[in-house]
Design an enzyme around this catalytic site. Structure first.
Site, mmCIF file in Angstrom:
data_model
loop_
_atom_site.group_PDB
_atom_site.id
_atom_site.type_symbol
_atom_site.label_atom_id
_atom_site.label_comp_id
_atom_site.label_asym_id
_atom_site.label_seq_id
_atom_site.Cartn_x
_atom_site.Cartn_y
_atom_site.Cartn_z
ATOM 1 N N TYR A 297 0.898 -0.974 0.035
ATOM 2 C CA TYR A 297 0.016 0.034 0.044
ATOM 3 C C TYR A 297 0.965 1.411 0.003
ATOM 4 O O TYR A 297 1.588 1.678 0.858
ATOM 5 C CB TYR A 297 -0.881 -0.028 1.166
ATOM 6 C CG TYR A 297 -1.875 -1.140 1.290
ATOM 7 C CD1 TYR A 297 -2.440 -1.627 0.230
ATOM 8 C CD2 TYR A 297 -2.312 -1.703 2.552
ATOM 9 C CE1 TYR A 297 -3.026 -2.945 0.228
ATOM 10 C CE2 TYR A 297 -3.069 -2.911 2.647
ATOM 11 C CZ TYR A 297 -3.690 -3.251 1.349
ATOM 12 O OH TYR A 297 -4.519 -4.458 1.628
ATOM 13 N N HIS B 20 -0.402 -12.201 0.703
ATOM 14 C CA HIS B 20 -1.423 -10.880 -0.154
ATOM 15 C C HIS B 20 -1.709 -11.345 -1.427
ATOM 16 O O HIS B 20 -0.806 -11.601 -2.132
ATOM 17 C CB HIS B 20 -0.607 -9.776 0.124
ATOM 18 C CG HIS B 20 -1.358 -8.398 -0.178
ATOM 19 N ND1 HIS B 20 -0.862 -7.243 -0.138
ATOM 20 C CD2 HIS B 20 -2.483 -8.421 -0.367
ATOM 21 C CE1 HIS B 20 -1.821 -6.319 -0.465
ATOM 22 N NE2 HIS B 20 -2.770 -6.987 -0.723
#
Length: 317
Positions: free
Chosen positions: A56, A120
């Site tokens: 992110y 992820h």
């Protein structure tokens, strides 16, 4: 704030939790000082679960979150981050990289221990590598006391059973699913009995379908097909016409599911965090919800998918 057990992890997490992707400026230009206030506001209001990733904002979210958590008692929050995805289209689930990734994340976050370390977006990985290389590396970290628990995340639902059916029992303890339990798509609900049978904690994210169920609408990169967007806009317009907030309804809908431990909401705006917490403390307007669900019925469980071809869900709609 209501708290629920996260599967068999022994952790109790707030039913509404903080998704820290917003701290990386992935949705809009953000001010770090405001982002830090948003995190502190979430903690003050009882949101004890925080989810982040090095992906992110190209590590910015973790760095800002680390600044926000400085001085906060470590036992007062449950911290989750991820391994395997590091840049746009950049995935590395090798044992060496995920081990090094934990060290890097801890340094940015200013902590020595991660409560939940997640692989992820595993739909972009070879699931055999996840089962036979990545997860064993994470088990070593768990056995060494570096992390508390192990999870997997992704969009297609089939990836979860694809890993859980192969990995030794107790290896994976949580799943994080997004865009599959919301007003227009409840497909995740069909998987919950299977997950409960394995003691897996369920984390839900994107209660508005990454913008589908918002007045602002979907961003240009959104993968939803045209019909999903158009029908969702009709539901938004109906709520506007009757003076209701569809985001409030969307958040309430997700939090109401007793088998979903927590639903992630992300914002770098402290007032948005306060508003979301107020939403779950107010009674649900079931008549409004019935009207909105009726509007959305033509696209119920219509989906979009992604990842390696073998990891993609069948498309509906």
């Amino acid at each position: 704030m209501l708290y629920r057990p996260l599967g068999h992890t022994g952790l109790d997490v707030s039913v509404l939790s903080f998704g820290a992707s917003s701290l990386g400026g992935v949705f809009r230009t953000t001010d770090d000082s405001e982002s830090i206030r948003a995190v502190r506001t979430a903690l003050d209001l009882g949101m004890n679960f925080i989810d982040v990733s090095p992906y992110y904002g190209a590590t910015r979210a973790e760095t800002v979150l680390g600044r926000a958590l400085a001085g906060v008692p470590r036992e007062s929050y449950v911290l989750a981050t991820k391994v395997g995805q590091y840049g746009e289209g950049q995935f590395d689930f090798s044992a060496a990289r995920v081990t090094r990734s934990l060290d890097e994340s801890c340094q940015r976050l200013g902590v020595e221990y991660i409560d939940l370390l997640q692989c992820h977006d595993i739909e972009f990985a070879d699931l055999n590598q996840i089962v036979h290389e990545t997860l064993p590396a994470l088990v070593k970290l768990r056995d060494a006391g570096r992390i508390g628990h192990i999870g997997i995340t992704g969009l297609p639902l089939k990836i979860f059973s694809g890993v859980l059916d192969q990995a030794p029992a107790g290896t994976v303890e949580t799943i994080l699913s997004f865009c599959r339990y919301e007003l227009n798509d409840t497909a995740l609900d069909g998987l919950i009995p299977y997950l409960q049978g394995k003691g897996i904690g369920v984390i839900n994210a994107s209660p508005t379908g990454m913008g589908l169920l918002t007045e602002r609408g979907v961003p240009s990169w959104h993968p939803a097909p045209r019909q999903m967007v158009e029908v969702s806009r009709r539901a938004v317009a109906y709520c506007q016409a009757v003076g209701a907030d569809i985001v409030k309804l969307a958040v309430q809908f997700c939090v109401a599911h007793p088998a979903i431990a927590t639903t992630l909401v992300g914002s770098a705006n402290p007032e948005n965090i306060r508003r979301n917490v107020r939403y779950i403390e107010e009674p649900i307007d079931f008549e409004l919800m019935a009207q909105v669900l009726a509007i959305l019925k033509p696209i119920h469980n219509h989906n979009f998918t992604r990842g390696r071809p073998e990891n993609r869900d069948a498309l509906i709609g």
